[in-house]
Structure formats: C-alpha cells, structure tokens
Design an enzyme around this catalytic site. Structure first.
Site, PDB file in Angstrom:
ATOM      1  N   HIS A  94       0.918  -1.295   0.088  1.00 26.35           N
ATOM      2  CA  HIS A  94       0.033   0.025  -0.282  1.00 26.35           C
ATOM      3  C   HIS A  94       0.810   1.210  -0.058  1.00 26.35           C
ATOM      4  O   HIS A  94       1.908   1.237   0.096  1.00 26.35           O
ATOM      5  CB  HIS A  94      -0.832  -0.019   1.197  1.00 26.35           C
ATOM      6  CG  HIS A  94      -2.134  -0.841   0.941  1.00 26.35           C
ATOM      7  ND1 HIS A  94      -2.148  -2.346   1.324  1.00 26.35           N
ATOM      8  CD2 HIS A  94      -3.525  -0.779   0.742  1.00 26.35           C
ATOM      9  CE1 HIS A  94      -3.047  -2.681   1.349  1.00 26.35           C
ATOM     10  NE2 HIS A  94      -3.948  -2.062   0.745  1.00 26.35           N
ATOM     11  N   LYS A 127      -0.470   4.856   4.290  1.00 24.15           N
ATOM     12  CA  LYS A 127      -1.531   3.795   5.259  1.00 24.15           C
ATOM     13  C   LYS A 127      -0.824   3.589   6.641  1.00 24.15           C
ATOM     14  O   LYS A 127       0.240   3.199   6.849  1.00 24.15           O
ATOM     15  CB  LYS A 127      -1.543   2.519   4.421  1.00 24.15           C
ATOM     16  CG  LYS A 127      -2.611   1.513   4.977  1.00 24.15           C
ATOM     17  CD  LYS A 127      -2.655   0.464   4.242  1.00 24.15           C
ATOM     18  CE  LYS A 127      -3.834  -0.769   4.849  1.00 24.15           C
ATOM     19  NZ  LYS A 127      -5.324   0.111   4.997  1.00 24.15           N
TER      20      LYS A 127
END
Length: 291
Positions: free
Chosen positions: A179, A183
């Site tokens: 990600h 995040k």
C-alpha cells in the site's frame, strides 16, 4: 383477477416517468472524510449514480476543506458544504459512508446510532473492543463493515476459500500486500481478512497460526502457519497476493488496484443494500449475495 391485474398495471404506470423508467427519490448519502483521497472518490461516485444524491460531507475539525463545496476539488459544485459537525453532516442522510480512522469512525457511529442513520464502514485497524462496539450498534442500526469494498476483492475472498480447501495439504501459505506510504495499519485489513478466510476454510485458529514477524525466529517454517508480509511505499493503491507454495509448483491468487474507483463503486452498492434495512451487521459478501 382481471380487475386486480388492471390495477397493478395502472400503479406501474404511475411509478414511471415519461421515458418509461421507474422513478423514486434519490438515496441521500453522506460522506465522512470527504476531502481525503478516498472521500473525493466517494463524492464523485455518488455524483455519478443516478439513484443517489450527496446530502452531507464531513471532515475533521481544522481541515482546510471545512466550509468549501464538497465537489470543489473535483472541479464542480455539489451544493453541499463540507462541515466538521457530524450531526449536521448526517441530517437528512439515509447512509453515512465512512473511510476514516477507527477513533473517528466510532464517534460517527455514536451519532448515526442516535439519529437512526445506517453506515457503510470501510475503515480498517479496529481492535476487538472496537469491533464489539460496532456489533452492538448494529442491533440498533444497519451497518455494512468490510475491510475492502471492491467487488473484485470480495470475489477473490471466495476464490481463496475454494483454493484453501483444495490445497489443504502440502502447501505453505503466504500473504503479501502493498500500500501507499500514508497507510497506518499493517498488515492491511484486506490481508487479515484473507488470512481469516483461509484459516476458517482449513479449520485452523487464525490467531494461533498467523505469523507477522519472523525476525526473531530461528526455526524452520511451521506448515500450519499463515505468513504475512507488508510493503509500504509511494502511491500504491492496494495490491494483495496469496501464495500457495507446494513442492514443484506455486499457485498465486492476486488482486491489484490501480484506482480507488472500485472501492467507491462498491461502497455505493453497499449503501443501496443497507439503506432499506432496520438493523444488522453485514459485509460485502452479503451485499454481493456470495454467502
């Protein structure tokens, strides 16, 4: 019987506009975190849905977006001003779609519970106590809670369940996810859900078999474990791969997101599903009819 059929036919005509399309009031939706990356995508998805309308846009106190039009960042006027008052944001809404952070989501949950507004929750990183709060609130209002709203990801969940049952012996299972640098939680909620689904299919206790850190271990891999690896960097939207590694072969089941549009479209679909319900805790497998 003929009179009844004629009456039903006349009723159907009343429910249609001049083009022959059935008409009804658009579903009013509010968006939490409306000025964020996912929030902007949700605002755009609601704007593009003919059967939905944006009724509220919520941001945290101090956000520079507060007071501006929710569609301003997208280059159009929605007529809805971003507010930091949750009660004002959900006034008139049937559903609040929330992709924020656990603490913020729980505050929004309390407001929705008091107002009788349904929720679609895509926030991840909840601990067990926070999940219990959501489950308790679902006795009063309907909630869709899912770590990933993408239709493709949820189809992948079902594929993983089938694969795990077929590959229950002789295959080591590893879950790799990637990600963007912003995040906060790792592994991702989607990766954890994949592990939970696989463990359940294999009849294993997920908490006992999940391995998140091998740094301090100096032992061979336990065949009963499910390993996790998390990558954070750049602007990666979300990649997930489950590796079933056997002797002489490897099977990989992957889902890669190039845009948040899939999450947004799935969230609107979840809002349509949850809006007519009075209570209950659901996930995207319920929404998609995959259970």
């Amino acid at each position: 019987m003929r009179r009844r059929c004629a009456a039903l036919f006349l009723f159907s005509l009343v429910c249609m506009d001049m083009t022959g399309t059935r008409t009804s009031s658009p579903l009013p939706l509010a968006i939490a975190g409306a000025a964020g990356r996912m929030g902007r995508m949700l605002v755009e998805a609601v704007q593009g849905a003919a059967d939905c309308t944006l009724s509220g846009a919520l941001e945290c106190a101090g956000s520079p977006a507060v007071g501006s039009d929710a569609g301003a960042a997208l280059g159009w006027a929605s007529g809805v001003a971003v507010t930091d008052d949750v009660a004002a944001a959900i006034a008139g809404a049937r559903v609040l779609i929330d992709f924020t952070r656990p603490e913020a989501t729980l505050a929004h949950l309390a407001a929705c519970k008091a107002a009788g507004v349904a929720m679609v929750i895509g926030t991840t990183g909840f601990d067990e106590a926070q999940r219990a709060q959501i489950a308790q609130a679902a006795q009063r209002i309907p909630i869709v809670l899912a770590p990933n709203m993408s239709v493709g990801v949820n189809v992948t969940f079902r594929l993983l369940e089938m694969a795990a049952r077929a590959l229950s012996e002789g295959y080591d299972i590893e879950i790799i996810e990637a990600h963007h640098r912003h995040k906060l939680d790792a592994p991702s909620g989607t990766a954890l859900k994949m592990g939970e689904i696989i463990a359940a299919a294999l009849g294993r206790d997920f908490k006992a078999c999940a391995v998140f850190d091998r740094h301090a271990q100096r032992t061979e891999r336990d065949a009963q474990t499910i390993g996790f690896s998390a990558i954070r960097g750049g602007d990666i939207v979300g990649d997930h791969t489950v590796l079933f590694a056997g002797t002489g072969e490897r099977i990989e089941i992957s889902h890669k997101s190039g845009s948040r549009a899939g999450y947004a479209q799935g969230s609107v679909r979840a809002a349509r599903f949850v809006a007519p319900r009075t209570s209950g805790l659901f996930d995207m497998l319920d929404v998609l009819g995959l259970k």
